[in-house]
Design a protein around this motif. Structure first.
Motif, PDB file in Angstrom:
ATOM      1  N   SER A 176       4.749   2.925  -0.701  1.00 28.50           N
ATOM      2  CA  SER A 176       3.430   3.004  -1.317  1.00 28.50           C
ATOM      3  C   SER A 176       2.710   1.665  -1.256  1.00 28.50           C
ATOM      4  CB  SER A 176       3.539   3.520  -2.753  1.00 28.50           C
ATOM      5  OG  SER A 176       4.494   2.764  -3.441  1.00 28.50           O
ATOM      6  N   PRO A 231       0.751   2.619   5.256  1.00 32.52           N
ATOM      7  CA  PRO A 231      -0.346   3.576   5.459  1.00 32.52           C
ATOM      8  C   PRO A 231      -1.336   3.116   6.535  1.00 32.52           C
ATOM      9  CG  PRO A 231      -0.009   3.161   3.117  1.00 32.52           C
ATOM     10  CD  PRO A 231       0.834   2.171   3.844  1.00 32.52           C
ATOM     11  N   ASN A 272       2.500   8.178  -5.758  1.00 33.86           N
ATOM     12  CA  ASN A 272       1.597   7.327  -4.980  1.00 33.86           C
ATOM     13  C   ASN A 272       1.756   7.562  -3.483  1.00 33.86           C
ATOM     14  OD1 ASN A 272       0.391   6.224  -7.155  1.00 33.86           O
ATOM     15  ND2 ASN A 272       1.484   4.277  -7.086  1.00 33.86           N
ATOM     16  N   LEU A 331      -1.131   8.842  -0.839  1.00 33.19           N
ATOM     17  CA  LEU A 331      -1.448   8.178   0.432  1.00 33.19           C
ATOM     18  C   LEU A 331      -1.369   9.164   1.596  1.00 33.19           C
ATOM     19  CD1 LEU A 331       0.458   4.843  -0.204  1.00 33.19           C
ATOM     20  CD2 LEU A 331      -2.014   5.113   0.007  1.00 33.19           C
ATOM     21  N   LYS A 362      -4.451  11.266   1.598  1.00 34.59           N
ATOM     22  CA  LYS A 362      -5.591  10.534   2.166  1.00 34.59           C
ATOM     23  C   LYS A 362      -5.528  10.554   3.697  1.00 34.59           C
ATOM     24  CE  LYS A 362      -8.791   8.550  -0.073  1.00 34.59           C
ATOM     25  NZ  LYS A 362      -9.711   9.622   0.142  1.00 34.59           N
ATOM     26  N   ALA A 374      -7.205  -1.291   4.921  1.00 37.48           N
ATOM     27  CA  ALA A 374      -6.815  -0.407   3.810  1.00 37.48           C
ATOM     28  C   ALA A 374      -8.053   0.008   3.017  1.00 37.48           C
ATOM     29  CB  ALA A 374      -5.804  -1.106   2.904  1.00 37.48           C
ATOM     30  N   THR A 423      -7.148   3.592   1.344  1.00 35.49           N
ATOM     31  CA  THR A 423      -5.789   3.655   0.794  1.00 35.49           C
ATOM     32  C   THR A 423      -5.559   2.453  -0.130  1.00 35.49           C
ATOM     33  OG1 THR A 423      -4.936   2.485   2.741  1.00 35.49           O
ATOM     34  CG2 THR A 423      -4.788   4.878   2.771  1.00 35.49           C
ATOM     35  N   SER A 452      -2.566   1.900  -2.988  1.00 36.55           N
ATOM     36  CA  SER A 452      -1.550   0.916  -2.604  1.00 36.55           C
ATOM     37  C   SER A 452      -1.515  -0.279  -3.547  1.00 36.55           C
ATOM     38  CB  SER A 452      -1.789   0.408  -1.182  1.00 36.55           C
ATOM     39  OG  SER A 452      -1.555   1.438  -0.255  1.00 36.55           O
TER      40      SER A 452
END
Ligand code: ATP
Ligand code: MG
Length: 389
Positions: free
Chosen positions: A186, A191, A222, A226, A229, A328, A333, A337
């Protein structure tokens, strides 16, 4: 005038032999993304796609969705006119006469090379016509940074008029590069790394190692947020949740503590390879970044790699943290995160982890473990979650 979206490819036009394959994947992905949206048709014409809108179309919603489709360079909300110069001129005048601007330019792109005028001749003829007809408004032609740019695209028997190019997501269409298993935590990095490979056409299968109840359920939640998303880009995702706590306990109990993180990582890689075989994937993916933490030195990366049966991609290896954070933010994200979380690897780690592991030493430690049994157990107890948009 009828309204269209004219959709331009990113790099597909470069792939000569495979062009149809790429175009068909792009069309398929756009149709999936726009399921439930009102429009008349989507079709391929020379070197681009056109999507005919109708009076029920929610143009803002359609454009919002198209912005997340990889393989699109840019797209334009366009009016369909005619290649007939007289009609084209009148249509353009009609479209711009109520717009506020002091300077303008015409920018023509002509894919139909049998058209009797060159692009430059079209620009000049239409420019003159506009100046002539809006004489009382003191407007002028300005080639650099005009207030208004009127784009004309003459292609096959169509002539499209538009005023803005909307930037697409770039990359290659979903499903053109095969499957990759992403080791996702996470944190910020994995991600973003997943997004970068998705953008190159890879279908990502997610795999997370969880250490509940030692870590909180929130850290798994979490990871799910992600994946959700990132599913906006590939529409469907699978997340493997693999129990890792027992494995960590065995390692801590039996092996040298300064090698713990490397031993964790090597088992993670072996487990991820099992998932890759099951899924027909061809590579693994991590958020590793050279030198960022102790496990990400060249020496340690080498030892971790030596247990992999597939290539391990590390798209962030040469990025600065700031560049990763910016990405990010861009893909939204960042917020998830940055939530405080406990990672399985922050558990039971020694104060001085080894930064220069040697394979021999690591293998000696691994002999103290029944790795096959650990892997079998974890695979038996793993859970799979499916996500769709
Ligand atoms: P991230 O921001 O992605 O968590 P990181 O900077 O925290 O990365 P590490 O914790 O050393 O770095 O992890 C390196 C990589 O190993 C991660 O990017 C991820 O790909 C993988 N990884 C780490 N922990 C896990 C986990 N619990 N489950 C799956 N993969 C993991
Ligand atoms: Mg991490």
């Amino acid at each position: 005038m009828e309204k269209f979206l004219v959709i331009h490819y990113n790099e597909i036009s470069l792939k000569k032999g495979n062009r149809n394959f790429f175009e068909d994947k792009l069309i398929l992905q756009i149709k999936r993304v726009l399921a439930g949206q009102a429009f008349d048709f989507l079709k391929k014409i020379s070197g681009r796609l056109i999507l005919k809108l109708n009076e029920r179309s929610d143009v803002a919603a359609i454009c919002g969705k198209l912005k997340k489709v990889f393989g699109i360079g840019y797209f334009c909300e366009s009016f369909l006119s005619s290649p007939n110069l007289k009609i084209l001129k009148e249509d353009i005048l009609d479209l711009i006469k109520n717009k506020k601007f002091e300077s303008f330019k015409i920018e023509t792109q002509r894919s139909n090379k049998s058209y009797p005028l060159t692009s430059q001749q079209v620009n000049e003829k239409i420019g003159e016509y506009i100046l002539e007809n809006l004489k009382n408004r003191k407007i002028k032609v300005k080639l650099k940074n005009p207030d208004l740019t009127c784009f004309i695209e003459i292609v096959e028997n169509y002539a499209f008029i538009y005023f803005e190019k909307i930037k697409g997501a770039g990359g290659l269409p979903q499903g053109t590069s095969g499957k990759v298993v992403s080791l996702i935590s996470s944190g910020f990095d994995s991600p973003v790394a997943s997004y970068l490979l998705m953008r190159r056409g890879a279908e990502i299968v997610f795999c997370h190692f969880e250490s509940t109840p030692q870590t909180s359920i929130a850290s798994i939640e979490n990871v799910k947020k992600l994946v959700k998303k990132l599913t906006e880009y590939q529409l469907k995702s699978k997340l493997y949740l693999i129990p890792f706590l027992e494995i960590q306990k065995e390692i801590i109990k039996n092996c040298k503590l300064d090698l713990a993180v490397i031993l964790y990582r090597r088992i993670m890689v072996r487990l991820a390879c099992e998932i890759a075989k099951k899924e027909g994937a061809r590579a693994l993916l991590t958020g590793d970044n050279l030198g960022q933490v102790a496990s990400q030195t060249l020496e340690n990366i080498e030892v971790i790699n030596q247990t992999a049966e597939f290539p391990i991609f590390r798209p962030l290896i040469g990025f600065d943290k700031e560049e990763i954070i910016n990405l990010a933010r861009k893909i939204s994200t960042y917020e998830v995160s940055s939530a405080p979380y406990e990672d399985c690897c922050s558990l039971f780690i020694p104060r001085h982890p080894q930064t220069k592991a040697r394979l021999e030493e690591v293998e000696t430690e691994e002999k103290k473990l029944d790795i096959e049994k650990m892997i079998d157990m974890a695979i038996k107890r793993m859970k799979i979650e499916e996500f769709s948009l």
